[in-house]
Design a protein around this motif. Structure first.
Motif, PDB file in Angstrom:
ATOM      1  N   SER A 167      55.002  33.176  98.715  1.00  0.00           N
ATOM      2  CA  SER A 167      55.319  32.727  97.356  1.00  0.00           C
ATOM      3  C   SER A 167      55.711  31.259  97.320  1.00  0.00           C
ATOM      4  CB  SER A 167      56.450  33.584  96.770  1.00  0.00           C
ATOM      5  OG  SER A 167      57.678  33.358  97.443  1.00  0.00           O
ATOM      6  N   ALA A 168      56.126  30.705  98.471  1.00  0.00           N
ATOM      7  CA  ALA A 168      56.528  29.295  98.520  1.00  0.00           C
ATOM      8  C   ALA A 168      55.351  28.343  98.672  1.00  0.00           C
ATOM      9  CB  ALA A 168      57.506  29.078  99.672  1.00  0.00           C
ATOM     10  N   ALA A 169      54.189  28.855  99.086  1.00  0.00           N
ATOM     11  CA  ALA A 169      53.051  27.983  99.384  1.00  0.00           C
ATOM     12  C   ALA A 169      52.606  27.123  98.202  1.00  0.00           C
ATOM     13  CB  ALA A 169      51.890  28.819  99.922  1.00  0.00           C
ATOM     14  N   PRO A 170      52.440  27.671  96.985  1.00  0.00           N
ATOM     15  CA  PRO A 170      52.052  26.812  95.861  1.00  0.00           C
ATOM     16  C   PRO A 170      53.100  25.740  95.555  1.00  0.00           C
ATOM     17  CG  PRO A 170      51.651  29.118  95.344  1.00  0.00           C
ATOM     18  CD  PRO A 170      52.468  29.098  96.602  1.00  0.00           C
ATOM     19  N   ALA A 171      54.376  26.096  95.677  1.00  0.00           N
ATOM     20  CA  ALA A 171      55.441  25.123  95.425  1.00  0.00           C
ATOM     21  C   ALA A 171      55.406  24.001  96.444  1.00  0.00           C
ATOM     22  CB  ALA A 171      56.802  25.816  95.446  1.00  0.00           C
ATOM     23  N   ALA A 172      55.133  24.349  97.706  1.00  0.00           N
ATOM     24  CA  ALA A 172      55.051  23.327  98.750  1.00  0.00           C
ATOM     25  C   ALA A 172      53.938  22.336  98.431  1.00  0.00           C
ATOM     26  CB  ALA A 172      54.810  23.984 100.112  1.00  0.00           C
ATOM     27  N   ARG A 173      52.815  22.834  97.983  1.00  0.00           N
ATOM     28  CA  ARG A 173      51.688  21.952  97.646  1.00  0.00           C
ATOM     29  C   ARG A 173      52.049  21.014  96.490  1.00  0.00           C
ATOM     30  NH1 ARG A 173      48.223  25.618  96.138  1.00  0.00           N
ATOM     31  NH2 ARG A 173      48.805  25.408  93.943  1.00  0.00           N
ATOM     32  N   VAL A 174      52.616  21.574  95.430  1.00  0.00           N
ATOM     33  CA  VAL A 174      52.967  20.761  94.262  1.00  0.00           C
ATOM     34  C   VAL A 174      53.993  19.692  94.632  1.00  0.00           C
ATOM     35  CG1 VAL A 174      54.028  20.783  91.973  1.00  0.00           C
ATOM     36  CG2 VAL A 174      52.425  22.586  92.606  1.00  0.00           C
ATOM     37  N   LEU A 175      55.030  20.093  95.353  1.00  0.00           N
ATOM     38  CA  LEU A 175      56.085  19.145  95.710  1.00  0.00           C
ATOM     39  C   LEU A 175      55.564  18.052  96.639  1.00  0.00           C
ATOM     40  CD1 LEU A 175      59.067  21.609  96.216  1.00  0.00           C
ATOM     41  CD2 LEU A 175      58.870  19.860  94.436  1.00  0.00           C
ATOM     42  N   ARG A 176      54.740  18.416  97.584  1.00  0.00           N
ATOM     43  CA  ARG A 176      54.172  17.428  98.504  1.00  0.00           C
ATOM     44  C   ARG A 176      53.371  16.368  97.740  1.00  0.00           C
ATOM     45  NH1 ARG A 176      52.567  20.898 102.052  1.00  0.00           N
ATOM     46  NH2 ARG A 176      50.589  21.298 101.037  1.00  0.00           N
ATOM     47  N   GLU A 177      52.544  16.802  96.818  1.00  0.00           N
ATOM     48  CA  GLU A 177      51.735  15.868  96.033  1.00  0.00           C
ATOM     49  C   GLU A 177      52.596  15.049  95.074  1.00  0.00           C
ATOM     50  OE1 GLU A 177      48.453  15.199  96.327  1.00  0.00           O
ATOM     51  OE2 GLU A 177      48.545  16.468  98.107  1.00  0.00           O
ATOM     52  N   GLU A 178      53.547  15.694  94.439  1.00  0.00           N
ATOM     53  CA  GLU A 178      54.431  14.994  93.497  1.00  0.00           C
ATOM     54  C   GLU A 178      55.200  13.876  94.190  1.00  0.00           C
ATOM     55  OE1 GLU A 178      56.372  14.173  89.871  1.00  0.00           O
ATOM     56  OE2 GLU A 178      54.887  15.774  90.127  1.00  0.00           O
ATOM     57  N   LEU A 179      55.784  14.185  95.343  1.00  0.00           N
ATOM     58  CA  LEU A 179      56.600  13.189  96.034  1.00  0.00           C
ATOM     59  C   LEU A 179      55.751  12.110  96.679  1.00  0.00           C
ATOM     60  CD1 LEU A 179      59.164  15.656  97.632  1.00  0.00           C
ATOM     61  CD2 LEU A 179      59.536  14.157  95.670  1.00  0.00           C
ATOM     62  N   ALA A 180      54.532  12.454  97.089  1.00  0.00           N
ATOM     63  CA  ALA A 180      53.642  11.460  97.689  1.00  0.00           C
ATOM     64  C   ALA A 180      53.208  10.427  96.670  1.00  0.00           C
ATOM     65  CB  ALA A 180      52.421  12.151  98.300  1.00  0.00           C
ATOM     66  N   HIS A 181      52.963  10.856  95.436  1.00  0.00           N
ATOM     67  CA  HIS A 181      52.381   9.958  94.433  1.00  0.00           C
ATOM     68  C   HIS A 181      53.388   9.436  93.415  1.00  0.00           C
ATOM     69  CE1 HIS A 181      48.364  10.719  95.941  1.00  0.00           C
ATOM     70  NE2 HIS A 181      48.619  12.017  95.915  1.00  0.00           N
ATOM     71  N   HIS A 182      54.514  10.112  93.269  1.00  0.00           N
ATOM     72  CA  HIS A 182      55.469   9.705  92.231  1.00  0.00           C
ATOM     73  C   HIS A 182      56.907   9.607  92.743  1.00  0.00           C
ATOM     74  CE1 HIS A 182      52.243  10.318  89.348  1.00  0.00           C
ATOM     75  NE2 HIS A 182      52.032  11.482  89.907  1.00  0.00           N
ATOM     76  N   GLY A 183      57.132   9.965  94.006  1.00  0.00           N
ATOM     77  CA  GLY A 183      58.482   9.910  94.563  1.00  0.00           C
ATOM     78  C   GLY A 183      58.586   8.892  95.679  1.00  0.00           C
ATOM     79  N   THR A 184      59.411   9.203  96.680  1.00  0.00           N
ATOM     80  CA  THR A 184      59.629   8.264  97.789  1.00  0.00           C
ATOM     81  C   THR A 184      58.766   8.583  98.998  1.00  0.00           C
ATOM     82  OG1 THR A 184      61.468   9.597  98.643  1.00  0.00           O
ATOM     83  CG2 THR A 184      62.006   7.848  97.056  1.00  0.00           C
ATOM     84  N   GLY A 185      57.797   9.487  98.832  1.00  0.00           N
ATOM     85  CA  GLY A 185      56.900   9.829  99.925  1.00  0.00           C
ATOM     86  C   GLY A 185      56.939  11.309 100.243  1.00  0.00           C
ATOM     87  N   ALA A 186      55.815  11.829 100.748  1.00  0.00           N
ATOM     88  CA  ALA A 186      55.731  13.259 101.050  1.00  0.00           C
ATOM     89  C   ALA A 186      56.728  13.682 102.112  1.00  0.00           C
ATOM     90  CB  ALA A 186      54.309  13.615 101.487  1.00  0.00           C
ATOM     91  N   ASP A 187      57.162  12.739 102.968  1.00  0.00           N
ATOM     92  CA  ASP A 187      58.115  13.104 104.022  1.00  0.00           C
ATOM     93  C   ASP A 187      59.525  13.327 103.489  1.00  0.00           C
ATOM     94  OD1 ASP A 187      58.575  10.414 103.479  1.00  0.00           O
ATOM     95  OD2 ASP A 187      59.058   9.926 105.554  1.00  0.00           O
ATOM     96  N   ALA A 188      59.725  13.124 102.178  1.00  0.00           N
ATOM     97  CA  ALA A 188      61.004  13.512 101.573  1.00  0.00           C
ATOM     98  C   ALA A 188      61.138  15.027 101.514  1.00  0.00           C
ATOM     99  CB  ALA A 188      61.120  12.933 100.159  1.00  0.00           C
ATOM    100  N   LEU A 189      60.010  15.733 101.574  1.00  0.00           N
ATOM    101  CA  LEU A 189      60.015  17.185 101.447  1.00  0.00           C
ATOM    102  C   LEU A 189      60.239  17.862 102.798  1.00  0.00           C
ATOM    103  CD1 LEU A 189      59.537  19.733  99.723  1.00  0.00           C
ATOM    104  CD2 LEU A 189      57.090  19.506 100.244  1.00  0.00           C
ATOM    105  N   GLY A 190      61.183  18.788 102.823  1.00  0.00           N
ATOM    106  CA  GLY A 190      61.447  19.577 104.016  1.00  0.00           C
ATOM    107  C   GLY A 190      61.866  20.984 103.634  1.00  0.00           C
ATOM    108  N   LEU A 191      61.818  21.881 104.577  1.00  0.00           N
ATOM    109  CA  LEU A 191      62.205  23.264 104.338  1.00  0.00           C
ATOM    110  C   LEU A 191      63.677  23.490 104.653  1.00  0.00           C
ATOM    111  CD1 LEU A 191      59.188  25.102 106.033  1.00  0.00           C
ATOM    112  CD2 LEU A 191      59.451  24.519 103.607  1.00  0.00           C
ATOM    113  N   LEU A 192      64.325  24.291 103.841  1.00  0.00           N
ATOM    114  CA  LEU A 192      65.646  24.842 104.133  1.00  0.00           C
ATOM    115  C   LEU A 192      65.428  26.342 104.301  1.00  0.00           C
ATOM    116  CD1 LEU A 192      68.712  24.502 104.430  1.00  0.00           C
ATOM    117  CD2 LEU A 192      68.912  24.838 101.967  1.00  0.00           C
ATOM    118  N   ILE A 193      65.462  26.802 105.538  1.00  0.00           N
ATOM    119  CA  ILE A 193      65.093  28.184 105.852  1.00  0.00           C
ATOM    120  C   ILE A 193      66.333  29.076 105.866  1.00  0.00           C
ATOM    121  CG2 ILE A 193      64.066  29.710 107.574  1.00  0.00           C
ATOM    122  CD1 ILE A 193      62.360  27.351 108.495  1.00  0.00           C
ATOM    123  N   VAL A 194      66.312  30.093 105.030  1.00  0.00           N
ATOM    124  CA  VAL A 194      67.363  31.108 105.030  1.00  0.00           C
ATOM    125  C   VAL A 194      66.926  32.211 105.982  1.00  0.00           C
ATOM    126  CG1 VAL A 194      68.670  32.751 103.632  1.00  0.00           C
ATOM    127  CG2 VAL A 194      67.971  30.555 102.646  1.00  0.00           C
TER     128      VAL A 194
END
Length: 268
Positions: A167-194
């Protein structure tokens, strides 16, 4: 200090995780309840304490009136019973129908959060479940996308179960693209694993194509305390792991700020 946004693709314990990080911070912290579905901490963890006249839903009107800068800190409430000012909360919306009224205010709030960070606070943003506009963009009408774009890191909360990862896969894709093109870079995105299930961190990272930045222990007793305010004796393993997660996240924030030529957070 650090600005950390926490989000999910589906209910994965975002609010509980964000609250744990805010309470575990070694420095003063501000938790911003920016979930467009509405805030739950005041009714849950704080057991209904505080006035409904205080909170995020009042800041849109302040922005229209030109008083947002003045009123921003007036809407903070204490997260601890000592009222020391070390653990603060900006309570969230009281009704999801209020979310569209925030659209023009998120950018201004992002600026104020940056100023709060510079005053020595760790800022934790509970952004709830993401609301996509398309397969590669976050909604800017009902979702606090500007807060995620300006954050040092954006943590996608995922449980170590196959259902949660899928269920997280679509969110990961959206966030990666959003941060790459409109944020501080795709490497801002990371997982917090419970760590609820049996999937390994390496398998989850490979599946989602997102690095694991930190993890939290599976601790239902402490999660009940944070979610429902059920104060009882508990091992508090979740908070111990949140402190370790905070250390790791701040190392990443330091590295990213150096790379982006931004002031590094104070350690200790």
């Amino acid at each position: 200090m650090a600005v950390i946004a926490v989000a999910s693709g589906k209910s994965s314990g975002v609010t509980c995780s964000a609250l744990a990080l805010a309470l575990a911070s070694p420095r003063p912290s501000l938790l911003v309840e920016a979930d467009p579905a509405g805030g739950t901490i005041r009714a849950g963890f704080l057991q209904g304490e505080g006035s409904a006249q205080i909170g995020l839903h009042r800041l849109a009107a302040a922005d229209r009136q030109g008083t947002l800068d003045k009123e921003f800190r007036q809407h903070w409430v204490s997260l601890d019973r000592t009222h020391s000012g070390q653990r603060m909360l900006l309570p969230g919306l009281t009704d999801p129908a209020q979310a569209p009224s925030m659209a023009r205010t998120w950018d201004s709030i992002a600026v104020l959060i940056g100023a709060t960070d510079s005053l020595g606070y760790d800022v934790i943003i509970d952004a709830g479940r993401i609301v996509p506009q398309s397969e590669t963009r976050l909604s800017t009408t009902v979702y606090p996308a500007p807060l995620l774009r300006a954050a040092d890191v954006v943590l996608l909360v995922v449980r170590s179960t196959q259902a949660s990862v899928v269920s997280a896969a679509p969110a990961a894709r959206v966030l990666r693209e959003e941060l790459a093109h409109h944020g501080t870079g795709a490497d801002a995105l990371g997982l917090l694993i419970v760590e609820e299930g049996s999937l390994s961190s390496s398998n989850i990272q490979e599946w989602l194509r997102v690095p694991a930045y930190a993890s939290l222990e599976w601790d239902p007793d402490t999660a009940d305390v944070l979610t429902h305010g059920q104060f009882k004796k508990t091992a508090r393993g979740l908070l111990r792991s949140a402190r370790s997660a905070h250390d790791r996240i701040n190392e990443i924030v330091t590295r990213r700020r150096i790379q982006l030529a931004r002031p590094a957070p104070v350690q200790g």
